[in-house]
Motif scaffolding. Structure first.
Motif, PDB file in Angstrom:
ATOM      1  N   ALA A 106      -5.924   4.209   1.857  1.00  0.00           N
ATOM      2  CA  ALA A 106      -6.167   2.871   1.314  1.00  0.00           C
ATOM      3  C   ALA A 106      -5.625   1.800   2.244  1.00  0.00           C
ATOM      4  CB  ALA A 106      -5.545   2.744  -0.072  1.00  0.00           C
ATOM      5  N   ALA A 107      -4.465   2.054   2.852  1.00  0.00           N
ATOM      6  CA  ALA A 107      -3.872   1.084   3.778  1.00  0.00           C
ATOM      7  C   ALA A 107      -4.772   0.864   4.981  1.00  0.00           C
ATOM      8  CB  ALA A 107      -2.498   1.557   4.231  1.00  0.00           C
ATOM      9  N   PRO A 146       0.828  -1.205   0.000  1.00  0.00           N
ATOM     10  CA  PRO A 146       0.000   0.000   0.000  1.00  0.00           C
ATOM     11  C   PRO A 146       0.864   1.258   0.000  1.00  0.00           C
ATOM     12  CG  PRO A 146       0.008  -0.990   2.178  1.00  0.00           C
ATOM     13  CD  PRO A 146       0.715  -1.952   1.268  1.00  0.00           C
ATOM     14  N   SER A 188      -6.173  -3.553   9.895  1.00  0.00           N
ATOM     15  CA  SER A 188      -5.568  -2.238   9.682  1.00  0.00           C
ATOM     16  C   SER A 188      -6.458  -1.146  10.256  1.00  0.00           C
ATOM     17  CB  SER A 188      -5.317  -1.984   8.191  1.00  0.00           C
ATOM     18  OG  SER A 188      -6.521  -2.109   7.448  1.00  0.00           O
ATOM     19  N   ASN A 226      -3.288   3.050  -6.527  1.00  0.00           N
ATOM     20  CA  ASN A 226      -4.244   1.941  -6.517  1.00  0.00           C
ATOM     21  C   ASN A 226      -5.114   1.913  -7.764  1.00  0.00           C
ATOM     22  OD1 ASN A 226      -3.326   2.194  -3.769  1.00  0.00           O
ATOM     23  ND2 ASN A 226      -5.028   0.920  -3.140  1.00  0.00           N
ATOM     24  N   ASN A 271      -8.008  -7.468   5.591  1.00  0.00           N
ATOM     25  CA  ASN A 271      -7.569  -8.111   4.363  1.00  0.00           C
ATOM     26  C   ASN A 271      -7.593  -9.621   4.593  1.00  0.00           C
ATOM     27  OD1 ASN A 271      -5.841  -9.206   2.255  1.00  0.00           O
ATOM     28  ND2 ASN A 271      -5.198  -7.093   1.863  1.00  0.00           N
ATOM     29  N   TYR A 325       0.916  -6.837   8.901  1.00  0.00           N
ATOM     30  CA  TYR A 325       1.246  -7.452   7.626  1.00  0.00           C
ATOM     31  C   TYR A 325       1.862  -8.834   7.768  1.00  0.00           C
ATOM     32  CZ  TYR A 325       0.307  -2.808   5.873  1.00  0.00           C
ATOM     33  OH  TYR A 325      -0.299  -1.613   5.566  1.00  0.00           O
ATOM     34  N   SER A 374      -0.984   4.733  -0.255  1.00  0.00           N
ATOM     35  CA  SER A 374      -1.855   5.694   0.418  1.00  0.00           C
ATOM     36  C   SER A 374      -2.188   5.221   1.826  1.00  0.00           C
ATOM     37  CB  SER A 374      -3.153   5.864  -0.379  1.00  0.00           C
ATOM     38  OG  SER A 374      -4.164   6.442   0.404  1.00  0.00           O
ATOM     39  N   GLY A 389      -5.758  -2.029   2.475  1.00  0.00           N
ATOM     40  CA  GLY A 389      -4.575  -2.017   1.631  1.00  0.00           C
ATOM     41  C   GLY A 389      -4.816  -2.088   0.149  1.00  0.00           C
ATOM     42  N   ASP A 390      -5.956  -2.621  -0.290  1.00  0.00           N
ATOM     43  CA  ASP A 390      -6.204  -2.809  -1.722  1.00  0.00           C
ATOM     44  C   ASP A 390      -7.422  -2.044  -2.210  1.00  0.00           C
ATOM     45  OD1 ASP A 390      -4.153  -4.689  -2.747  1.00  0.00           O
ATOM     46  OD2 ASP A 390      -4.942  -5.997  -1.190  1.00  0.00           O
ATOM     47  N   ASN A 391      -7.814  -0.989  -1.510  1.00  0.00           N
ATOM     48  CA  ASN A 391      -9.008  -0.251  -1.910  1.00  0.00           C
ATOM     49  C   ASN A 391      -8.774   0.512  -3.212  1.00  0.00           C
ATOM     50  OD1 ASN A 391     -10.940   2.149  -1.936  1.00  0.00           O
ATOM     51  ND2 ASN A 391     -11.736   0.923  -0.252  1.00  0.00           N
TER      52      ASN A 391
END
Length: 317
Positions: A39-40, A34, A283, A59, A259, A302, A36, A44-46
Motif C-alpha cells: 500500500a505504501a 502506511p 513512492s 487499510n 499522493n 514523506y 503495508s 500510502g492510502d490504497n
C-alpha cells in the motif's frame, strides 16, 4: 450477520456529517501512516488492491477475506527524525466466509530534551503510541465482503498518557472476471476515554473510496483512492492518491504511486516566489513471494527533507 454489518455501516455513515463539520486538530495521527509496504508503494492510502497480504487489513478490514489462513505478518517503517514504527498481525479463517485477525502497532518517537519554564535541562523523555486491534471480515456475497476493526489506543509522553477507542468499517466489491475492485472505508470512528488534559482530541476520522483495475491480458493494475471525503470543502488535489503496479510474474511485483495531498501539503516557497514539494508524495516499491514466505519493501518521500522505508514480511503457517 449480513444485516448486522449493513446496519452498523449505514448508522456510522450518518455520523460522518457531524464529524465533517469539525476540522480541529486530531490526535493519534500515527494511524495515518502506511503499514503495508504494498500500500505504501501505491501512495500510502490504497484500500482496494486485492492481494494475499495481511498488512492490507490496516487499510481496509474487508480485505481480510483475501488472506490465507494462519498468516503471520510483520511490518517496520523508518520515519522522520529517528521515529520508528512496527506492527504485527495474525489471522484465522473461521468458516468458508468468515475470518478474524489481531494486530499490535507501535510508534516510538525517540528521545527528546526535557526543560522547565526557566530552560533548565531536566534530562530526556520519550514518547510513543500503541494500538491493539481485532478484526472480523465476512463474505456477504461471492463478490462483496465487509469488515470491521475494533482498536484500543494508548499514547504516552513522558509521565502523561491518554487512552482511546476506535472503529474501522470497510466494504470491498471484487469482480474476478473483469478484475475490478471497489472499496469504501470509514476509518477511525471513536474518541478518547482519557485525555492528556481537559481537552479531548478527536480521532483522525477519514472516509475513503478506492478503485483498482487490472487490464485484461496485461500484467498492469492501476489504482485510485479518494481520501478525506468527510471534508468535501477540501481542494480536489487534497483528496487524490494514485498508483500502479506491474505483476511481472506470480511471484514478483513492482509498483509506484503519488499522493497528491502529501505533495500539496509539503510545498515550500522559494525566494523567487515559486513553490515545490521537492518530490514529496512519490513512492516506489517491490514484492517477492517464495512458497509460504512473502517480502515487500517500499520507499516514500514523506517530507521535503526526509523519506521513509516500509518493510513487510509474512509467513503462512
Amino acid at each position: 450477520m449480513k444485516k448486522a454489518l449493513s446496519v452498523i455501516f449505514m448508522a456510522l455513515t450518518f455520523l460522518t456529517k457531524a464529524t465533517a463539520q469539525n476540522d480541529s486538530q486530531t490526535g493519534y495521527n500515527f494511524l495515518r501512516l502506511p503499514v503495508s509496504a504494498h500500500a505504501a508503494a501505491l501512495g500510502g492510502d490504497n484500500i482496494s488492491v486485492i492481494d494475499d497480504d495481511e498488512a492490507l487489513i490496516f487499510n481496509n478490514p474487508a480485505l481480510l477475506s483475501s488472506v490465507t489462513d494462519k498468516s503471520l505478518n510483520l511490518n517496520y517503517m523508518s520515519y522522520m527524525q529517528g521515529a520508528k514504527t512496527a506492527s504485527a498481525s495474525f489471522n484465522r479463517v473461521v468458516t468458508e466466509r468468515a475470518s478474524w485477525a489481531a494486530s499490535a502497532q507501535y510508534l516510538d518517537y525517540g528521545k527528546m530534551k526535557e526543560r522547565d519554564e526557566n530552560n533548565v535541562d531536566l534530562g530526556e523523555f520519550s514518547a510513543k503510541d500503541i494500538s491493539l486491534a481485532g478484526y472480523f471480515s465476512y463474505l456477504l456475497t461471492d463478490r462483496l465482503s465487509g469488515g470491521i476493526t475494533a482498536k484500543f489506543l494508548a499514547s504516552y509522553i513522558a509521565d502523561y498518557n491518554s487512552l482511546a477507542v476506535g472503529v474501522d468499517l470497510g466494504l470491498n466489491y471484487y469482480d474476478p472476471d473483469k478484475e475490478w475492485s471497489l472499496s469504501l472505508v470509514l476509518k477511525n470512528l471513536g474518541g478518547e476515554l482519557k485525555a492528556y488534559e481537559e481537552d479531548y482530541n478527536r480521532m483522525p476520522f477519514d472516509m475513503q473510496l478506492g478503485v483498482s483495475k487490472r487490464f485484461v491480458n496485461m500484467p498492469l493494475r492501476v489504482h485510485a483512492t479518494l481520501v478525506d471525503l468527510n471534508h468535501p470543502h477540501y481542494k480536489l488535489v487534497n483528496h487524490v492518491v494514485i498508483g500502479a503496479d506491474a505483476l511481472l510474474s506470480d511471484n514478483f511485483w513492482i509498483g509506484m504511486g503519488y499522493n497528491f495531498r502529501r505533495a500539496n501539503e509539503m510545498k515550500v516557497a522559494s525566494s523567487d516566489g515559486k513553490s515545490s514539494s521537492h518530490g514529496a508524495g512519490l513512492s516506489l516499491g517491490a514484492g517477492l513471494t517464495l512458497n509460504r514466505f512473502k517480502a515487500a519493501a517500499s520507499w516514500g518521500k514523506y517530507h521535503v527533507s526526509s523519506s521513509g522505508v516500509v518493510i513487510s514480511i509474512a509467513y503462512s503457517l
